[in-house]
Design an enzyme around this catalytic site. Sequence first.
Site, short mmCIF file in Angstrom:
data_model
loop_
_atom_site.label_atom_id
_atom_site.label_comp_id
_atom_site.label_asym_id
_atom_site.label_seq_id
_atom_site.Cartn_x
_atom_site.Cartn_y
_atom_site.Cartn_z
N ASP A 11 0.73 -1.19 -0.11
CA ASP A 11 0.04 0.04 -0.10
C ASP A 11 0.81 1.32 0.27
O ASP A 11 0.80 2.09 0.72
CB ASP A 11 -0.97 -0.07 0.99
CG ASP A 11 -0.20 -0.01 2.56
OD1 ASP A 11 0.92 -0.42 2.61
OD2 ASP A 11 -0.82 0.62 3.63
N ASP A 16 6.83 1.11 2.08
CA ASP A 16 6.47 0.16 0.97
C ASP A 16 7.25 0.26 -0.41
O ASP A 16 7.74 -0.52 -1.05
CB ASP A 16 4.94 0.19 0.66
CG ASP A 16 4.03 -0.05 1.64
OD1 ASP A 16 3.37 -1.19 1.92
OD2 ASP A 16 3.85 0.92 2.35
N ASN A 40 -2.29 2.79 3.44
CA ASN A 40 -1.63 4.09 3.90
C ASN A 40 -2.53 5.33 3.06
O ASN A 40 -2.65 6.47 3.85
CB ASN A 40 -0.41 4.22 3.39
CG ASN A 40 0.84 3.53 4.37
OD1 ASN A 40 0.64 3.58 5.58
ND2 ASN A 40 1.75 2.82 3.84
N THR A 124 2.88 -6.10 2.80
CA THR A 124 3.27 -4.94 3.65
C THR A 124 1.96 -3.94 3.85
O THR A 124 2.60 -2.68 4.04
CB THR A 124 4.54 -4.31 3.03
OG1 THR A 124 4.24 -3.79 1.78
CG2 THR A 124 5.44 -5.42 2.71
N PHE A 165 -0.61 -0.68 12.60
CA PHE A 165 -1.72 -0.18 11.55
C PHE A 165 -1.89 -1.32 10.79
O PHE A 165 -3.29 -1.29 10.55
CB PHE A 165 -0.68 0.91 10.83
CG PHE A 165 -1.62 1.63 9.59
CD1 PHE A 165 -2.71 2.14 9.82
CD2 PHE A 165 -1.37 1.08 8.47
CE1 PHE A 165 -3.64 2.76 8.81
CE2 PHE A 165 -2.24 1.54 7.34
CZ PHE A 165 -3.18 2.36 7.53
N ASN A 166 -1.28 -1.99 9.94
CA ASN A 166 -1.66 -3.10 9.05
C ASN A 166 -2.74 -3.73 9.64
O ASN A 166 -3.34 -4.28 8.58
CB ASN A 166 -0.40 -3.60 8.32
CG ASN A 166 0.57 -2.81 7.38
OD1 ASN A 166 0.09 -1.93 7.06
ND2 ASN A 166 1.81 -3.36 7.39
N GLN A 227 7.59 11.16 10.85
CA GLN A 227 7.71 10.19 12.27
C GLN A 227 8.21 10.86 13.42
O GLN A 227 7.66 10.50 14.45
CB GLN A 227 8.67 9.17 11.67
CG GLN A 227 8.15 8.11 10.70
CD GLN A 227 7.22 7.08 11.53
OE1 GLN A 227 7.20 6.81 12.66
NE2 GLN A 227 6.52 6.32 10.48
N HIS A 239 9.78 0.06 8.58
CA HIS A 239 9.08 -1.31 8.62
C HIS A 239 9.14 -2.20 7.51
O HIS A 239 9.47 -3.43 7.66
CB HIS A 239 7.59 -0.87 8.79
CG HIS A 239 7.45 0.00 9.84
ND1 HIS A 239 7.47 -0.21 11.15
CD2 HIS A 239 7.03 1.27 9.95
CE1 HIS A 239 7.29 0.97 11.89
NE2 HIS A 239 6.78 1.74 11.18
N ASP A 240 8.71 -1.80 6.28
CA ASP A 240 8.21 -2.82 5.25
C ASP A 240 9.29 -3.51 4.67
O ASP A 240 9.32 -4.85 4.28
CB ASP A 240 7.25 -2.18 4.22
CG ASP A 240 5.92 -1.74 4.79
OD1 ASP A 240 5.66 -2.42 5.55
OD2 ASP A 240 5.37 -0.71 4.06
C1 BDR Z 1 2.81 -0.09 8.64
O1 BDR Z 1 2.07 0.80 8.58
C2 BDR Z 1 2.36 1.73 7.28
O2 BDR Z 1 1.83 2.86 7.77
C3 BDR Z 1 3.70 1.26 6.82
O3 BDR Z 1 3.64 1.36 5.48
C4 BDR Z 1 3.92 -0.27 7.34
O4 BDR Z 1 3.43 -1.04 6.53
C5 BDR Z 1 4.00 0.02 9.98
O5 BDR Z 1 3.04 -0.03 11.15
CA CA Z 2 2.68 -0.49 4.24
#
Ligand code: BDR
Ligand code: CA
Length: 310
Positions: A11, A16, A40, A124, A165-166, A227, A239-240
């Site tokens: 996303d 990503d 996202n 992701t 979040f994901n 961030q 993260h991804d």
């Molecule tokens: C995840 O949430 C999204 O905002 C980022 O792309 C990542 O996949 C991190 O919590």
């Molecule tokens: Ca992501």
Amino acid sequence: MEKTKIILDCDPGHDDAVAIILAGKNPKIDLLGITIVSGNQTLDKTVRNALNVTQHLEIDVPVYGGCSEPMVRKKVVAGDIHGESGLDGPVFPPLERKAEPEHAVNFIIKTLMESEGDITVVTTGPMTNLAMAMRMEPNIVPKIKQIVLMGGAIANGNVSPAAEFNIMADAEAAYVCFTSGRPMTMVGLDVTRKVLCYPEIVERMGRIGNRASKLFVDLMGHFCKTQKEVFGWEGGPLHDPVTLAYLIDPSVLKVKPMNVRIDIRSTESYGRTNCDPFDYLHLPHTADVAMDIDVERFWDIIEENIRLYG
Ligand code: BDR
Ligand code: CA
């Protein structure tokens, strides 16, 4: 060299986009397709972002638009981190690439059904596309070699005390995937929060001086700023790309098998990945959960892959 065949479901999203950089040219990865989900940002935007990144970096892989809504819950997006476009920061040349006419869920089903059970699905973003594919064609489930996902946490979340979040953005979809019985590797916040992209890392990648390096710098310019605003960190957690780094070099992560259950019932803890590393519940192990990451090796992998772009 045997390549790992993958479908990358994402996303984009700044991190990503870096995952796409890692998957796009690595000789150990055979990227069969990029499938896109709302997360996202809304689906139209995440598809556009994937097309911009692949066009700009000449990654010749089909992009498929997928689900624009979660399975059950109301849609949420992460504009506070990724901006109005979902990929604020970089400026791309005019977009000529188009998404494939086929729906991402149909692509996932067809590709898995025609496979010999040798495809890894990397997610992701919210897991909506994969969960929908499993529900539409249950025969794909045994065909999935493994699922490697960025999502969840043993400890605290990043959108609530409980949830990442994901998973929170479509916990029902995550529930479907985590109860599928397929091998899973969960790359959660416990490790991704250890790879903070500090200014010296951005400078290091910027010195490479190719197109991917410039894109990385532009991406991190926005991502690290938001961030810091939202979480107070000097560097954004990347993260991804940890999912791809793990497939490229499994030694980068320490994983532990354990039982993981997705909370879809509670209000306060909706989307929590309830992990049982100490086997309190004596339940079957359902996922390998990332416990630690070799931070130096991770940044080396990022650098090595950016260098593949000329
Ligand atoms: C995840 O949430 C999204 O905002 C980022 O792309 C990542 O996949 C991190 O919590
Ligand atoms: Ca992501």
